[in-house]
Design a protein around this motif. Structure first.
Motif, PDB file in Angstrom:
ATOM      1  N   LYS A  34       0.831  -1.333   0.085  1.00  0.00           N
ATOM      2  CA  LYS A  34      -0.069  -0.079  -0.012  1.00  0.00           C
ATOM      3  C   LYS A  34       0.642   1.236  -0.036  1.00  0.00           C
ATOM      4  N   ARG A  35       0.410   2.239  -0.857  1.00  0.00           N
ATOM      5  CA  ARG A  35       1.125   3.492  -0.822  1.00  0.00           C
ATOM      6  C   ARG A  35       0.314   4.583  -0.789  1.00  0.00           C
ATOM      7  N   LYS A  36       0.645   5.724   0.062  1.00  0.00           N
ATOM      8  CA  LYS A  36      -0.044   7.057  -0.090  1.00  0.00           C
ATOM      9  C   LYS A  36       0.242   7.962  -1.107  1.00  0.00           C
ATOM     10  N   CYS A  37      -0.773   8.577  -1.842  1.00  0.00           N
ATOM     11  CA  CYS A  37      -0.544   9.539  -2.709  1.00  0.00           C
ATOM     12  C   CYS A  37       0.010  10.980  -2.146  1.00  0.00           C
ATOM     13  N   PRO A  38       1.210  11.246  -2.761  1.00  0.00           N
ATOM     14  CA  PRO A  38       1.831  12.515  -2.251  1.00  0.00           C
ATOM     15  C   PRO A  38       0.781  13.851  -2.461  1.00  0.00           C
ATOM     16  N   GLU A  39       0.033  13.788  -3.234  1.00  0.00           N
ATOM     17  CA  GLU A  39      -0.814  15.082  -3.417  1.00  0.00           C
ATOM     18  C   GLU A  39      -2.061  14.739  -2.493  1.00  0.00           C
ATOM     19  N   CYS A  40      -2.833  13.915  -2.345  1.00  0.00           N
ATOM     20  CA  CYS A  40      -4.111  13.833  -1.899  1.00  0.00           C
ATOM     21  C   CYS A  40      -3.972  13.003  -0.583  1.00  0.00           C
ATOM     22  N   GLY A  41      -3.158  12.319  -0.305  1.00  0.00           N
ATOM     23  CA  GLY A  41      -3.091  11.393   0.957  1.00  0.00           C
ATOM     24  C   GLY A  41      -3.921  10.215   0.718  1.00  0.00           C
ATOM     25  N   SER A  42      -4.291   9.900  -0.101  1.00  0.00           N
ATOM     26  CA  SER A  42      -5.255   8.758  -0.479  1.00  0.00           C
ATOM     27  C   SER A  42      -4.361   7.412  -0.298  1.00  0.00           C
ATOM     28  N   GLU A  43      -5.079   6.128   0.086  1.00  0.00           N
ATOM     29  CA  GLU A  43      -4.232   5.027  -0.127  1.00  0.00           C
ATOM     30  C   GLU A  43      -4.499   4.227  -1.660  1.00  0.00           C
ATOM     31  N   ARG A  44      -5.013   5.119  -2.445  1.00  0.00           N
ATOM     32  CA  ARG A  44      -5.416   4.383  -3.817  1.00  0.00           C
ATOM     33  C   ARG A  44      -4.468   4.712  -4.900  1.00  0.00           C
ATOM     34  N   PHE A  45      -3.059   4.808  -4.429  1.00  0.00           N
ATOM     35  CA  PHE A  45      -1.878   4.994  -5.185  1.00  0.00           C
ATOM     36  C   PHE A  45      -1.223   3.609  -5.975  1.00  0.00           C
ATOM     37  N   GLY A  46      -1.232   3.646  -7.249  1.00  0.00           N
ATOM     38  CA  GLY A  46      -0.620   2.269  -7.697  1.00  0.00           C
ATOM     39  C   GLY A  46      -0.066   2.538  -8.819  1.00  0.00           C
ATOM     40  N   ARG A  47       0.562   1.105  -9.480  1.00  0.00           N
ATOM     41  CA  ARG A  47       1.089   1.337 -10.589  1.00  0.00           C
ATOM     42  C   ARG A  47       0.250   0.968 -11.945  1.00  0.00           C
ATOM     43  N   GLU A  48       0.185   1.794 -12.953  1.00  0.00           N
ATOM     44  CA  GLU A  48      -0.539   1.888 -14.096  1.00  0.00           C
ATOM     45  C   GLU A  48       0.141   0.973 -15.032  1.00  0.00           C
ATOM     46  N   ALA A  49       1.513   1.429 -15.203  1.00  0.00           N
ATOM     47  CA  ALA A  49       2.518   0.688 -16.342  1.00  0.00           C
ATOM     48  C   ALA A  49       3.627   0.599 -15.744  1.00  0.00           C
ATOM     49  N   VAL A  50       4.717  -0.056 -16.399  1.00  0.00           N
ATOM     50  CA  VAL A  50       5.900  -0.104 -16.013  1.00  0.00           C
ATOM     51  C   VAL A  50       6.665   1.290 -15.683  1.00  0.00           C
ATOM     52  N   GLY A  51       6.828   1.915 -14.422  1.00  0.00           N
ATOM     53  CA  GLY A  51       7.417   3.135 -14.373  1.00  0.00           C
ATOM     54  C   GLY A  51       6.498   4.240 -14.182  1.00  0.00           C
ATOM     55  N   ILE A  52       5.011   4.012 -14.259  1.00  0.00           N
ATOM     56  CA  ILE A  52       4.035   5.193 -14.226  1.00  0.00           C
ATOM     57  C   ILE A  52       3.237   4.738 -13.076  1.00  0.00           C
ATOM     58  N   TRP A  53       3.226   5.676 -12.021  1.00  0.00           N
ATOM     59  CA  TRP A  53       2.388   5.533 -10.998  1.00  0.00           C
ATOM     60  C   TRP A  53       1.322   6.582 -10.847  1.00  0.00           C
ATOM     61  N   ALA A  54       0.099   6.196 -10.568  1.00  0.00           N
ATOM     62  CA  ALA A  54      -0.950   7.153 -10.374  1.00  0.00           C
ATOM     63  C   ALA A  54      -2.064   6.907  -9.262  1.00  0.00           C
ATOM     64  N   CYS A  55      -2.427   7.958  -9.034  1.00  0.00           N
ATOM     65  CA  CYS A  55      -3.514   8.077  -7.894  1.00  0.00           C
ATOM     66  C   CYS A  55      -4.958   7.819  -8.464  1.00  0.00           C
ATOM     67  N   LYS A  56      -5.731   6.729  -8.040  1.00  0.00           N
ATOM     68  CA  LYS A  56      -6.992   6.635  -8.626  1.00  0.00           C
ATOM     69  C   LYS A  56      -8.181   7.503  -8.210  1.00  0.00           C
ATOM     70  N   LYS A  57      -7.647   8.399  -7.219  1.00  0.00           N
ATOM     71  CA  LYS A  57      -8.656   9.146  -6.729  1.00  0.00           C
ATOM     72  C   LYS A  57      -8.421  10.763  -7.247  1.00  0.00           C
ATOM     73  N   CYS A  58      -7.347  11.356  -7.482  1.00  0.00           N
ATOM     74  CA  CYS A  58      -7.157  12.639  -7.821  1.00  0.00           C
ATOM     75  C   CYS A  58      -6.304  12.700  -9.068  1.00  0.00           C
ATOM     76  N   ASN A  59      -6.173  11.518  -9.885  1.00  0.00           N
ATOM     77  CA  ASN A  59      -5.414  11.407 -11.162  1.00  0.00           C
ATOM     78  C   ASN A  59      -4.017  11.963 -11.182  1.00  0.00           C
ATOM     79  N   TYR A  60      -3.237  12.072  -9.981  1.00  0.00           N
ATOM     80  CA  TYR A  60      -1.935  12.521 -10.099  1.00  0.00           C
ATOM     81  C   TYR A  60      -0.999  11.481 -10.502  1.00  0.00           C
TER      82      TYR A  60
END
Length: 71
Positions: A34-60
């Motif tokens: 589990k990872r926290k989003c650096p922008e919104c602090g949400s726990e929905r921060f994960g890997r989209e593709a190799v080397g690309i990480w995104a938050c599913k809540k704020c789209n960061y």
């Protein structure tokens, strides 16, 4: 055959050996942690593709490493 207690080794049989199974387990645990989003602090921060990480809540989005993100 000895049953493994770790779910991350599912699908890896005895034929692969101990070192590849241990490496797979460490990479898999690191990737799925589990990872926290650096922008919104949400726990929905994960890997989209190799080397690309995104938050599913704020789209960061941020570029990072393949199995981990260094912020």
């Amino acid at each position: 055959m000895v049953k493994s207690k770790t779910a991350s080794l599912k699908g890896l049989g005895q034929k692969y050996g101990l070192k590849p199974r241990k490496k797979f387990t460490s990479v898999h645990r690191q990737l799925k942690s589990k990872r926290k989003c650096p922008e919104c602090g949400s726990e929905r921060f994960g890997r989209e593709a190799v080397g690309i990480w995104a938050c599913k809540k704020c789209n960061y989005k941020v570029a990072g490493l393949a199995y981990d993100v260094k912020l």
